[in-house]
Design a protein around this motif. Structure first.
Motif, short mmCIF file in Angstrom:
data_model
loop_
_atom_site.label_atom_id
_atom_site.label_comp_id
_atom_site.label_asym_id
_atom_site.label_seq_id
_atom_site.Cartn_x
_atom_site.Cartn_y
_atom_site.Cartn_z
N VAL A 125 0.85 -1.19 0.00
CA VAL A 125 0.00 0.00 0.00
C VAL A 125 0.88 1.24 0.00
O VAL A 125 1.75 1.39 0.87
CB VAL A 125 -0.94 0.01 1.22
N LEU A 126 0.66 2.11 -0.96
CA LEU A 126 1.44 3.34 -1.08
C LEU A 126 0.54 4.52 -0.76
O LEU A 126 -0.46 4.77 -1.44
CB LEU A 126 2.01 3.49 -2.49
N VAL A 127 0.89 5.23 0.30
CA VAL A 127 0.11 6.40 0.73
C VAL A 127 0.73 7.63 0.06
O VAL A 127 1.85 8.03 0.39
CB VAL A 127 0.11 6.54 2.25
N THR A 128 -0.01 8.22 -0.86
CA THR A 128 0.54 9.29 -1.69
C THR A 128 -0.34 10.53 -1.66
O THR A 128 -1.26 10.67 -2.47
CB THR A 128 0.69 8.81 -3.15
N PRO A 129 -0.08 11.41 -0.72
CA PRO A 129 -0.80 12.70 -0.73
C PRO A 129 -0.55 13.41 -2.06
O PRO A 129 0.50 13.21 -2.69
CB PRO A 129 -0.17 13.47 0.43
N ILE A 186 -1.11 -0.86 -4.34
CA ILE A 186 -2.40 -0.24 -4.07
C ILE A 186 -2.13 1.19 -3.61
O ILE A 186 -1.46 1.41 -2.60
CB ILE A 186 -3.18 -1.02 -2.99
N VAL A 187 -2.61 2.16 -4.37
CA VAL A 187 -2.31 3.55 -4.11
C VAL A 187 -3.51 4.23 -3.48
O VAL A 187 -4.64 4.12 -3.98
CB VAL A 187 -1.91 4.27 -5.41
N THR A 188 -3.28 4.94 -2.38
CA THR A 188 -4.36 5.63 -1.69
C THR A 188 -3.83 6.92 -1.07
O THR A 188 -2.61 7.12 -0.96
CB THR A 188 -4.97 4.73 -0.60
N VAL A 246 3.41 -0.98 4.12
CA VAL A 246 2.79 0.32 3.84
C VAL A 246 3.92 1.33 3.68
O VAL A 246 4.80 1.44 4.53
CB VAL A 246 1.84 0.75 4.98
N ILE A 247 3.89 2.05 2.57
CA ILE A 247 4.91 3.06 2.29
C ILE A 247 4.22 4.41 2.21
O ILE A 247 3.23 4.57 1.48
CB ILE A 247 5.63 2.78 0.95
N THR A 248 4.72 5.38 2.95
CA THR A 248 4.05 6.67 3.02
C THR A 248 4.97 7.84 2.67
O THR A 248 6.19 7.73 2.78
CB THR A 248 3.47 6.91 4.43
N ASP A 249 4.38 8.91 2.27
CA ASP A 249 5.09 10.18 2.19
C ASP A 249 5.44 10.58 3.62
O ASP A 249 4.60 10.52 4.52
CB ASP A 249 4.18 11.23 1.54
N SER A 250 6.67 11.00 3.85
CA SER A 250 7.13 11.30 5.21
C SER A 250 6.33 12.40 5.88
O SER A 250 6.23 12.46 7.11
CB SER A 250 8.61 11.70 5.19
N ILE A 290 1.80 -4.62 10.72
CA ILE A 290 2.08 -4.35 9.31
C ILE A 290 3.32 -3.45 9.24
O ILE A 290 3.38 -2.40 9.87
CB ILE A 290 0.89 -3.67 8.60
N LEU A 291 4.31 -3.87 8.48
CA LEU A 291 5.52 -3.08 8.32
C LEU A 291 5.21 -1.75 7.65
O LEU A 291 4.38 -1.67 6.73
CB LEU A 291 6.55 -3.84 7.49
N MET A 292 5.91 -0.70 8.08
CA MET A 292 5.66 0.64 7.55
C MET A 292 6.98 1.38 7.39
O MET A 292 7.86 1.29 8.24
CB MET A 292 4.74 1.42 8.48
N THR A 293 7.11 2.11 6.30
CA THR A 293 8.27 2.99 6.11
C THR A 293 7.85 4.12 5.19
O THR A 293 6.67 4.29 4.88
CB THR A 293 9.49 2.20 5.58
N SER A 294 8.84 4.90 4.71
CA SER A 294 8.51 6.03 3.83
C SER A 294 9.28 5.95 2.53
O SER A 294 10.30 5.27 2.42
CB SER A 294 8.83 7.35 4.53
N PHE A 295 8.78 6.67 1.53
CA PHE A 295 9.49 6.76 0.24
C PHE A 295 10.89 7.31 0.45
O PHE A 295 11.86 6.81 -0.12
CB PHE A 295 8.72 7.68 -0.72
#
Length: 414
Positions: free
Chosen positions: A195-199, A228-230, A249-253, A267-272
């Motif tokens: 899952v890619l969290v992309t503001p 999966i982009v959200t 889950v990968i997020t914008d910092s 669930i593992l999580m980090t940032s771009f």
């Protein structure tokens, strides 16, 4: 840049050095098969370094860098030479162009020594072989190669003779690991959900995602996983609608805190930005750099460095948010300075801390050079994503996908 174009940061950087009128621009045109560079009999036609992204068969996507002559003269010439030296830090393969009739000069030997000191792969190119008998040109190349213990290729930019030999030589010296380090592909398996969290970033050009998001999606797909982009406000619903738990889950910092709150702990999580810190730089060095934030004192200078130029918004991450977060964390009166694009800084040692962007527009060679220059002078350097995770109390969780980085974190912070 279209979505099908390879960005500059993932292209092999070929830089041409040499004296004025050695034929650097002519060699570029012969190598690329088009009029990429301006050619003139007038010495000093090339002034500032010229970067040209191009495909060269069979090498692939490259950035060709044409530089001013090392023998440039006058006050303006000194400035041109200074700009040429800056190119060295971004160079993957250096081509030293020499007029075969003049042979190697003291200026050429200085270039070779500089390239050797920086451990850059170099190919000496003897240009204008069409002015000599073929056997004589070959003999000169063989003798020089034996003397220098460096690959030497004789060619004619005018007739294109020897260009295939030059391409083969370039392929043979390209660093094997250049830009082959996965962004995320080594962390996931085929069939995984990511899952890619992309503001929707205000700084991004209209109609497309910013480059780190594009490249990460591509890497996920190439790994036969599912991207999966959200957006950050739809993350909780997105996760609840998945049939199985995502691997990562990968997020914008910039939305770390909200994403951490909405992502279950299992669930593992980090940032771009952290992923790019690992791919383009030195993750362990950035972790150590984060420790220096709490050592900052009143009056200390902090450099915010970015590898590209962009239109700054009112809430810009580099010039507004990061200085604010550092001030809030430390409570100190600090001086912030800013650089962007090709130029880094000439006076690394005056800074108590360097904070660098994710380097998505830079190649790994250029980013590692910046880290090395800071490390050599004992100046801590940290990446945007690592800094944001640290000041928001999320570094341990953000580094969970990287076992070696976690070990360094525990060693440094206990």
């Amino acid at each position: 840049m279209s979505l099908n174009d390879a960005p500059r940061g993932v292209r092999v950087h070929l830089a041409l050095f040499g004296k004025r009128n050695a034929g650097k621009s002519s060699v570029i045109n012969a190598l690329t098969g088009q009029e990429t560079a301006i050619v003139s009999e007038v010495k000093g036609t090339t002034t500032d370094p010229v970067f040209k992204a191009i495909e060269i068969l069979p090498i692939g996507p490259c950035v060709i860098i044409d530089t001013a002559g090392f023998d440039d003269v006058g006050e303006l010439g000194e400035l041109r030479i200074k700009k040429t030296l800056e190119v060295l830090d971004k160079t993957d393969v250096a081509l030293l162009i020499i007029d075969i009739n003049l042979g190697i000069s003291d200026d050429d030997n200085i270039i070779l020594k500089t390239l050797s000191d920086k451990k850059k792969p170099v190919i000496v190119v003897l240009n204008k072989m069409d002015t000599l008998d073929k056997s004589e040109a070959g003999k000169k190349a063989a003798q020089l190669q034996e003397t220098l213990n460096t690959p030497v290729v004789a060619l004619s930019a005018l007739t294109k003779q020897g260009i295939k030999d030059l391409k083969s030589a370039i392929i043979s010296v390209i660093p094997e690991n250049e830009d082959t380090f996965k962004i995320v592909g080594d962390l996931i398996n085929p069939g995984d959900f990511v899952v890619l969290v992309t503001p929707i970033d205000k700084a991004a050009p209209k109609g497309r995602l910013i480059l780190p998001q594009q490249q990460t999606i591509r890497d996920v797909l190439e790994s036969d996983a599912m991207a999966i982009v959200t957006k950050e406000y739809e993350l909780r619903e997105t996760l609840s609608n998945l049939a199985k738990k995502p691997k990562l889950v990968i997020t914008d910092s910039q939305v770390f805190l909200k994403v951490a709150a909405d992502t279950p702990k299992d669930i593992l999580m980090t940032s771009f930005s952290i992923l790019f810190a690992r791919q383009k730089g030195d993750l362990t060095e950035f972790i150590r750099g984060a420790k220096a934030i709490d050592r900052l004192q009143n009056g200390d200078k902090v450099l915010i460095a970015e590898g590209c130029t962009h239109h700054r918004q009112s809430d810009d991450i580099g010039s507004v948010k990061i200085p604010r977060w550092i001030r809030q964390r430390t409570g100190k009166q600090l001086e912030f300075e800013f650089t962007s694009g090709v130029t880094f800084t000439e006076d690394v040692k005056k800074y108590a801390l360097i904070v660098h962007c994710g380097a998505c527009m830079m190649n790994r060679t250029g980013m590692l050079s910046r880290i090395a220059s800071a490390k050599a002078l004992g100046v801590p350097i940290v990446n945007y994503g690592i800094l944001i995770a640290y000041v928001q109390g999320l570094m341990s969780r953000a580094l969970e996908p990287f076992p070696l980085a976690k070990m360094v974190l525990e060693e440094e912070f206990g």
